[in-house]
Design an enzyme around this catalytic site. Structure first.
Site, PDB file in Angstrom:
ATOM      1  N   THR A  12       0.856  -1.186   0.000  1.00 24.13           N
ATOM      2  CA  THR A  12       0.000   0.000   0.000  1.00 24.13           C
ATOM      3  C   THR A  12       0.895   1.241   0.000  1.00 24.13           C
ATOM      4  O   THR A  12       1.976   1.246   0.576  1.00 24.13           O
ATOM      5  CB  THR A  12      -0.941   0.033   1.215  1.00 24.13           C
ATOM      6  N   GLY A  13       0.428   2.275  -0.671  1.00 20.51           N
ATOM      7  CA  GLY A  13       1.273   3.460  -0.811  1.00 20.51           C
ATOM      8  C   GLY A  13       2.517   3.149  -1.610  1.00 20.51           C
ATOM      9  O   GLY A  13       3.599   3.665  -1.320  1.00 20.51           O
ATOM     10  N   GLY A  14       2.363   2.334  -2.648  1.00 20.75           N
ATOM     11  CA  GLY A  14       3.515   1.887  -3.426  1.00 20.75           C
ATOM     12  C   GLY A  14       3.770   2.665  -4.696  1.00 20.75           C
ATOM     13  O   GLY A  14       4.605   2.262  -5.510  1.00 20.75           O
ATOM     14  N   SER A  16       4.875   5.843  -4.943  1.00 20.31           N
ATOM     15  CA  SER A  16       5.913   6.870  -4.854  1.00 20.31           C
ATOM     16  C   SER A  16       6.757   6.630  -3.604  1.00 20.31           C
ATOM     17  O   SER A  16       6.421   5.802  -2.751  1.00 20.31           O
ATOM     18  CB  SER A  16       5.295   8.277  -4.800  1.00 20.31           C
ATOM     19  N   GLY A  17       7.848   7.353  -3.515  1.00 20.28           N
ATOM     20  CA  GLY A  17       8.658   7.359  -2.302  1.00 20.28           C
ATOM     21  C   GLY A  17       9.160   6.002  -1.860  1.00 20.28           C
ATOM     22  O   GLY A  17       9.638   5.193  -2.655  1.00 20.28           O
ATOM     23  N   GLY A  19       7.532   3.391  -0.699  1.00 25.00           N
ATOM     24  CA  GLY A  19       6.764   2.260  -1.207  1.00 25.00           C
ATOM     25  C   GLY A  19       7.167   1.873  -2.617  1.00 25.00           C
ATOM     26  O   GLY A  19       7.290   0.687  -2.943  1.00 25.00           O
ATOM     27  N   SER A 137       7.890   5.166  11.916  1.00 25.49           N
ATOM     28  CA  SER A 137       8.765   6.320  11.758  1.00 25.49           C
ATOM     29  C   SER A 137       9.540   6.491  13.054  1.00 25.49           C
ATOM     30  O   SER A 137       9.024   6.183  14.142  1.00 25.49           O
ATOM     31  CB  SER A 137       7.943   7.589  11.496  1.00 25.49           C
ATOM     32  N   TYR A 150       1.190  13.194  14.156  1.00 22.88           N
ATOM     33  CA  TYR A 150       1.877  12.207  13.321  1.00 22.88           C
ATOM     34  C   TYR A 150       2.626  11.188  14.183  1.00 22.88           C
ATOM     35  O   TYR A 150       2.526   9.976  13.957  1.00 22.88           O
ATOM     36  CB  TYR A 150       2.852  12.931  12.389  1.00 22.88           C
TER      37      TYR A 150
END
Length: 246
Positions: A12-14, A16-17, A19, A137, A150
């Site tokens: 998931t979230g793959g 950009s960045g 991922g 994080s 966050y």
């Protein structure tokens, strides 16, 4: 023969960045991946970059309907999964007095609620011996200003790595967390363009390596937890150049 030939992975979230870096590393090593993202243009560009071993799906990480659709698509495409990388997330750089209920709810919906239900809905597809990787994080263990919401959302996710691993180990599924530090994905320039240069300089100064990491330095650690760390469960692997450790 490549290292991860025949392995089926959802990220998931793959698009950009971090991922995308993980997806590219796994595809380059023989895996088949299904990546999600919120923005179709970015998602389609990522799909072209990854090539024929990648499937793309537009998906909102906070929407249970979209998570259910993701599970159905993964079942249709793969039948079963060898790894699940729960990477989708958003930042929040609001000072304590400026945090609104809307911001709080949005951050927790995407960073905490979404990952929980993503694991819940896709767990039936995970084969015995598979691995789940949650992207946390280093903010979950620090006290940086303007990151209260966050950081709390990521601390909750780190806790889930323990509790979900305990719940899923009887099914032969390991759950671990990976905790990136200052890695240059271009996210600051998109989310807080007016403060990006200042924040990047501050994080560089706080790093023992005096530099930002590259997404390609993050990707092998994801693969390690997903596939190679067969006797590792519930941990948080920190990838931060020593920033939170030294």
């Amino acid at each position: 023969m490549s290292r991860y030939d025949g392995k089926n992975v959802v990220i998931t979230g793959g698009s950009s960045g971090l991922g995308l870096a993980a997806a590219r590393y796994l595809v380059d090593n023989g895996a088949h991946v299904l990546i999600t993202g919120r923005h179709r243009d970015t998602l389609e560009a990522a799909g072209r970059r990854l090539g024929g071993n990648a499937i793309t799906l537009a998906s909102d990480a906070s929407s249970l309907a979209d998570i259910d659709a993701l599970a159905a698509r993964a079942r249709e495409e793969f039948g079963s999964l060898d790894a699940l990388v729960v990477n989708a997330g958003i930042g929040s750089f609001d000072a304590f007095d400026d945090v609104t209920e809307r911001t709080f709810d949005q951050v927790f919906a995407i960073n905490t609620k979404g990952p929980f239900f993503t694991v819940q809905r896709l767990a039936p597809l995970l084969a015995p011996g598979s691995g789940v990787v949650l992207t946390t994080s280093i903010a979950n263990q620090t006290g940086w200003a303007a990151l209260s919401v966050y950081s709390a959302s990521k601390a909750a996710l780190r806790s889930m790595a323990r509790t979900l691993s305990r719940e899923l180990l009887p099914r032969g599924i390991r759950v671990n967390a990976i905790s990136p530090g200052s890695i240059d994905t271009g996210k600051l320039e998109k989310e807080v363009p007016e403060r990006a240069a200042q924040l990047k300089a501050e994080f560089t100064d706080s790093s023992p390596m005096r530099r930002w990491g590259h997404p390609d330095e993050f990707a092998p650690a994801v693969a390690f937890l997903a596939f190679d760390a067969t006797y590792v469960a519930g941990i948080e692997l920190v990838v931060d150049g020593g920033e939170s450790q030294l």
